[in-house]
Design a protein around this motif. Structure first.
Motif, short mmCIF file in Angstrom:
data_model
loop_
_atom_site.label_atom_id
_atom_site.label_comp_id
_atom_site.label_asym_id
_atom_site.label_seq_id
_atom_site.Cartn_x
_atom_site.Cartn_y
_atom_site.Cartn_z
N ASP A 228 5.24 -11.79 -7.98
CA ASP A 228 6.67 -11.90 -8.25
C ASP A 228 7.44 -12.07 -6.96
O ASP A 228 8.54 -12.61 -6.95
N ARG A 229 6.87 -11.58 -5.89
CA ARG A 229 7.64 -11.43 -4.66
C ARG A 229 6.67 -11.31 -3.49
O ARG A 229 5.54 -10.86 -3.65
N GLU A 230 7.14 -11.74 -2.31
CA GLU A 230 6.30 -11.63 -1.11
C GLU A 230 6.94 -10.73 -0.08
O GLU A 230 8.15 -10.74 0.08
N VAL A 231 6.11 -9.97 0.59
CA VAL A 231 6.57 -9.21 1.76
C VAL A 231 5.74 -9.75 2.92
O VAL A 231 4.51 -9.77 2.83
N VAL A 232 6.38 -10.20 3.96
CA VAL A 232 5.66 -10.78 5.08
C VAL A 232 5.55 -9.77 6.21
O VAL A 232 6.55 -9.15 6.59
N VAL A 233 4.32 -9.58 6.70
CA VAL A 233 4.10 -8.68 7.84
C VAL A 233 3.75 -9.53 9.06
O VAL A 233 2.88 -10.40 8.99
N ARG A 234 4.45 -9.29 10.15
CA ARG A 234 4.16 -9.98 11.41
C ARG A 234 4.24 -8.98 12.52
O ARG A 234 5.24 -8.26 12.64
N ASP A 235 3.19 -8.91 13.33
CA ASP A 235 3.16 -7.96 14.44
C ASP A 235 3.58 -6.55 14.01
O ASP A 235 4.36 -5.88 14.68
N GLY A 236 3.07 -6.12 12.88
CA GLY A 236 3.32 -4.76 12.44
C GLY A 236 4.69 -4.49 11.86
O GLY A 236 5.05 -3.35 11.58
N ARG A 237 5.44 -5.55 11.66
CA ARG A 237 6.81 -5.41 11.19
C ARG A 237 6.96 -6.19 9.89
O ARG A 237 6.52 -7.34 9.82
N THR A 238 7.55 -5.57 8.88
CA THR A 238 7.81 -6.34 7.67
C THR A 238 9.09 -7.14 7.89
O THR A 238 10.03 -6.64 8.50
N ARG A 239 9.06 -8.34 7.43
CA ARG A 239 10.27 -9.15 7.57
C ARG A 239 11.33 -8.54 6.67
O ARG A 239 11.04 -8.21 5.52
N ASP A 240 12.52 -8.35 7.20
CA ASP A 240 13.52 -7.66 6.38
C ASP A 240 14.02 -8.53 5.24
O ASP A 240 14.63 -8.05 4.31
N LEU A 241 13.72 -9.81 5.32
CA LEU A 241 13.99 -10.65 4.17
C LEU A 241 12.76 -10.64 3.28
O LEU A 241 11.73 -11.16 3.65
N GLU A 242 12.85 -10.02 2.15
CA GLU A 242 11.75 -10.11 1.21
C GLU A 242 12.04 -11.31 0.33
O GLU A 242 13.08 -11.37 -0.30
#
Ligand SMILES: Nc1ncnc2c1ncn2[C@@H]1O[C@H](COP(=O)(O)OP(=O)(O)OP(=O)(O)O)[C@@H](O)[C@H]1O
Ligand SMILES: [Mg+2]
Length: 245
Positions: A228-242
């Motif tokens: 339904d939805r993506e959460v992106v992780v980059r360098d240990g940080r979730t992108r605040d835009l889900e």
């Protein structure tokens, strides 16, 4: 603009986007290091009942660590994980383990079935551990193997099945107890694309039918199409835009 609740405008996609209803699981600003390696610097997300969320990101970005923290397998160094409003960090190991058994299901990349048990016994195992009698547990396990289209491997040991069959058995084992959340880490990562696609279809359909929420870690965009939805992780940080699908 979305926020960490992921309660954003949505539409399309492959299923129902859960934009309301109770928050089941919530991670707030998780940090985690292994020695000098920082795995998570600021990871947050919310999961609502019945929601299927894909956790995406490149290799080494912290996806598995995030999943392990969400599931109470690994304690974060800082930050909070709440399940139904209760802080996992505040629970005793015994209570947390109990919670994992009763409320959570797990599917890993290589199934991690018990090699000495048949596939049927593997699927029945979580029920048996929960005190269900053998006959009832095996009946239920049989129904789940049928649902995942692998009734034929019931009496085989995991080593005698194909990769795709083994993953279906692992999915059956994860769902047999009726968990509220299933955590899946690259569940089809070891399969060819055709096999992987079918396992995912069966997995997500079954999870949606039972109302289980799913946290699906993957770095394949194809897999995320089932969410339904993506959460992106980059360098240990979730992108605040889900990104809502
Ligand atoms: N138990 C551990 N001990 C030491 N370092 C670890 C441990 N687990 C993870 N790491 C490190 O933390 C970082 C994040 O790892 P993680 O396994 O969470 O990434 P990932 O996004 O799941 O990667 P992949 O897509 O390859 O599975 C990496 O640099 C990794 O080497
Ligand atoms: Mg990983």
């Amino acid at each position: 603009m979305t926020d960490l609740t992921g309660v954003s405008a949505s539409g399309g996609g492959t299923g129902t986007v859960q934009t309301s209803g109770p928050v089941l699981l919530e991670a707030i600003d998780l940090h985690k290091s292994f020695g000098s390696t920082t795995a998570l610097t600021s990871a947050s997300m919310r999961l609502r009942a019945g929601e299927v969320v894909a956790v995406m990101g490149p290799s080494g970005s912290g996806k598995s660590t995030f999943l392990h923290c969400l599931a109470g397998i690994v304690p974060p160094d800082a930050g909070i994980v709440r399940y139904r409003g209760r802080d996992l960090g505040g629970m005793s190991d015994r209570v947390r383990s109990q919670l994992r058994r009763t409320d959570f299901g797990f599917v890993f990349q290589f199934g991690q079935l018990v090699p000495e048990l048949t596939c049927l016994e593997n699927v029945a195992l979580p029920l048996r551990l929960g005190g269900v009698r053998r006959r009832a547990a095996e009946q239920k396990a049989t129904a789940w193997l049928e649902r995942l289209e692998v009734a034929g491997v019931a009496n085989k040991r995991p080593g005698e099945t194909s990769g795709g069959e083994g993953q279906r058995v692992a999915v059956a084992r994860a769902l047999v107890t009726g968990p509220t959340v299933v955590f899946a880490d690259e569940p089809t990562g070891a399969l060819d694309s055709l096999n992987g696609e079918r396992v995912l279809q069966l997995f997500v359909t079954a999870a949606r039918d039972t109302g289980a929420a799913v946290v699906l870690v993957t770095h394949e965009p194809r897999v995320a199409a089932y969410s339904d939805r993506e959460v992106v992780v980059r360098d240990g940080r979730t992108r605040d835009l889900e990104v809502a699908r």
